[in-house]
Write a protein that holds these residues in place. Sequence first.
Motif, PDB file in Angstrom:
ATOM      1  N   UNK A  45       0.834  -1.200   0.000  1.00  0.00           N
ATOM      2  CA  UNK A  45       0.000   0.000   0.000  1.00  0.00           C
ATOM      3  C   UNK A  45       0.872   1.255   0.000  1.00  0.00           C
ATOM      4  N   UNK A  46       1.951   1.234   0.768  1.00  0.00           N
ATOM      5  CA  UNK A  46       2.854   2.396   0.811  1.00  0.00           C
ATOM      6  C   UNK A  46       3.539   2.579  -0.543  1.00  0.00           C
ATOM      7  N   UNK A  47       3.940   1.488  -1.170  1.00  0.00           N
ATOM      8  CA  UNK A  47       4.529   1.581  -2.513  1.00  0.00           C
ATOM      9  C   UNK A  47       3.515   2.180  -3.488  1.00  0.00           C
ATOM     10  N   UNK A  48       2.236   1.871  -3.248  1.00  0.00           N
ATOM     11  CA  UNK A  48       1.158   2.393  -4.105  1.00  0.00           C
ATOM     12  C   UNK A  48       0.661   3.763  -3.630  1.00  0.00           C
ATOM     13  N   UNK A  49       1.435   4.457  -2.834  1.00  0.00           N
ATOM     14  CA  UNK A  49       1.264   5.846  -2.362  1.00  0.00           C
ATOM     15  C   UNK A  49       0.424   6.044  -1.105  1.00  0.00           C
ATOM     16  N   UNK A  50       0.042   5.031  -0.373  1.00  0.00           N
ATOM     17  CA  UNK A  50      -0.658   5.217   0.897  1.00  0.00           C
ATOM     18  C   UNK A  50       0.309   5.839   1.898  1.00  0.00           C
ATOM     19  N   UNK A  51      -0.165   6.843   2.630  1.00  0.00           N
ATOM     20  CA  UNK A  51       0.714   7.549   3.564  1.00  0.00           C
ATOM     21  C   UNK A  51       0.169   7.600   4.985  1.00  0.00           C
ATOM     22  N   UNK A  52      -0.868   6.830   5.281  1.00  0.00           N
ATOM     23  CA  UNK A  52      -1.430   6.777   6.631  1.00  0.00           C
ATOM     24  C   UNK A  52      -2.063   5.399   6.821  1.00  0.00           C
ATOM     25  N   UNK A  53      -2.336   5.065   8.087  1.00  0.00           N
ATOM     26  CA  UNK A  53      -2.997   3.781   8.330  1.00  0.00           C
ATOM     27  C   UNK A  53      -4.383   3.768   7.708  1.00  0.00           C
ATOM     28  N   UNK A  54      -5.048   4.917   7.694  1.00  0.00           N
ATOM     29  CA  UNK A  54      -6.363   5.000   7.043  1.00  0.00           C
ATOM     30  C   UNK A  54      -6.241   4.695   5.557  1.00  0.00           C
ATOM     31  N   UNK A  57      -5.516   1.018   5.058  1.00  0.00           N
ATOM     32  CA  UNK A  57      -6.762   0.267   5.241  1.00  0.00           C
ATOM     33  C   UNK A  57      -7.681   0.378   4.039  1.00  0.00           C
ATOM     34  N   UNK A  58      -7.793   1.579   3.479  1.00  0.00           N
ATOM     35  CA  UNK A  58      -8.621   1.776   2.278  1.00  0.00           C
ATOM     36  C   UNK A  58      -8.054   0.992   1.100  1.00  0.00           C
ATOM     37  N   UNK A  59      -6.737   1.026   0.949  1.00  0.00           N
ATOM     38  CA  UNK A  59      -6.098   0.294  -0.140  1.00  0.00           C
ATOM     39  C   UNK A  59      -6.369  -1.206   0.025  1.00  0.00           C
ATOM     40  N   UNK A  60      -6.260  -1.696   1.254  1.00  0.00           N
ATOM     41  CA  UNK A  60      -6.494  -3.123   1.521  1.00  0.00           C
ATOM     42  C   UNK A  60      -7.935  -3.513   1.214  1.00  0.00           C
ATOM     43  N   UNK A  61      -8.878  -2.606   1.450  1.00  0.00           N
ATOM     44  CA  UNK A  61     -10.289  -2.904   1.154  1.00  0.00           C
ATOM     45  C   UNK A  61     -10.523  -3.126  -0.336  1.00  0.00           C
ATOM     46  N   UNK A  62      -9.640  -2.610  -1.169  1.00  0.00           N
ATOM     47  CA  UNK A  62      -9.759  -2.802  -2.608  1.00  0.00           C
ATOM     48  C   UNK A  62      -9.217  -4.135  -3.108  1.00  0.00           C
ATOM     49  N   UNK A  63      -8.588  -4.908  -2.221  1.00  0.00           N
ATOM     50  CA  UNK A  63      -8.050  -6.207  -2.622  1.00  0.00           C
ATOM     51  C   UNK A  63      -9.180  -7.202  -2.828  1.00  0.00           C
ATOM     52  N   UNK A  64      -8.977  -8.114  -3.758  1.00  0.00           N
ATOM     53  CA  UNK A  64      -9.992  -9.117  -4.075  1.00  0.00           C
ATOM     54  C   UNK A  64      -9.378 -10.505  -4.131  1.00  0.00           C
ATOM     55  N   UNK A  65     -10.215 -11.514  -3.996  1.00  0.00           N
ATOM     56  CA  UNK A  65      -9.874 -12.921  -4.219  1.00  0.00           C
ATOM     57  C   UNK A  65      -8.448 -13.330  -3.946  1.00  0.00           C
ATOM     58  N   UNK A  79      -7.976  -0.529   9.521  1.00  0.00           N
ATOM     59  CA  UNK A  79      -6.990   0.486   9.901  1.00  0.00           C
ATOM     60  C   UNK A  79      -6.528   0.302  11.348  1.00  0.00           C
ATOM     61  N   UNK A  80      -7.456   0.051  12.265  1.00  0.00           N
ATOM     62  CA  UNK A  80      -7.097  -0.071  13.681  1.00  0.00           C
ATOM     63  C   UNK A  80      -6.169  -1.259  13.925  1.00  0.00           C
ATOM     64  N   UNK A  81      -6.383  -2.350  13.212  1.00  0.00           N
ATOM     65  CA  UNK A  81      -5.521  -3.527  13.330  1.00  0.00           C
ATOM     66  C   UNK A  81      -4.103  -3.171  12.925  1.00  0.00           C
ATOM     67  N   UNK A  82      -3.965  -2.460  11.820  1.00  0.00           N
ATOM     68  CA  UNK A  82      -2.648  -2.065  11.326  1.00  0.00           C
ATOM     69  C   UNK A  82      -1.962  -1.092  12.284  1.00  0.00           C
ATOM     70  N   UNK A  83      -2.700  -0.116  12.763  1.00  0.00           N
ATOM     71  CA  UNK A  83      -2.132   0.870  13.682  1.00  0.00           C
ATOM     72  C   UNK A  83      -1.619   0.239  14.965  1.00  0.00           C
ATOM     73  N   UNK A  84      -2.416  -0.654  15.547  1.00  0.00           N
ATOM     74  CA  UNK A  84      -2.006  -1.335  16.782  1.00  0.00           C
ATOM     75  C   UNK A  84      -0.764  -2.180  16.553  1.00  0.00           C
ATOM     76  N   UNK A  85      -0.717  -2.885  15.441  1.00  0.00           N
ATOM     77  CA  UNK A  85       0.426  -3.729  15.135  1.00  0.00           C
ATOM     78  C   UNK A  85       1.699  -2.904  14.976  1.00  0.00           C
ATOM     79  N   UNK A  86       1.638  -1.869  14.163  1.00  0.00           N
ATOM     80  CA  UNK A  86       2.848  -1.099  13.882  1.00  0.00           C
ATOM     81  C   UNK A  86       3.333  -0.304  15.090  1.00  0.00           C
TER      82      UNK A  86
END
Length: 116
Positions: A45-54, A57-65, A79-86
């Motif tokens: 997601x960061x490589x694809x330009x995501x710059x926040x946990x939000x 999370x949005x980028x991950x929601x676009x994943x399929x199958x 997003x909350x899962x990612x934030x807590x982990x990191x």
Amino acid sequence: MSALPITTAVADSGLLGVLERVPDPRDRRGRRYLLAGLVAVAVCAVIAVARSFAAIGEWALGLEGEQLARPGFLRAPEESTLGKLFARLAAAVLDRLLAVLAWCRIRDGGSAGGGH
């Protein structure tokens, strides 16, 4: 924490294989996602330009199958899962492993990492 042996062989296992070497700070109970999969999604997601946990999370929601299945997910992490982990992740270890993977891929013209 003991030092991880970091060699160019790390890169031969691809992104998920490299991320399996990162110590998981979470309690074994209640884990819904594999650590390597969560971090791989965040890295992509960061490589694809995501710059926040939000944004991650949005980028991950676009994943399929297959995109969800490859890191072992039935559904996208929130997003909350990612934030807590990191907040608890061994950032220095992750940084070293990703640096070695990147260095090997650049050195080998992008061919290292088992095609991942």
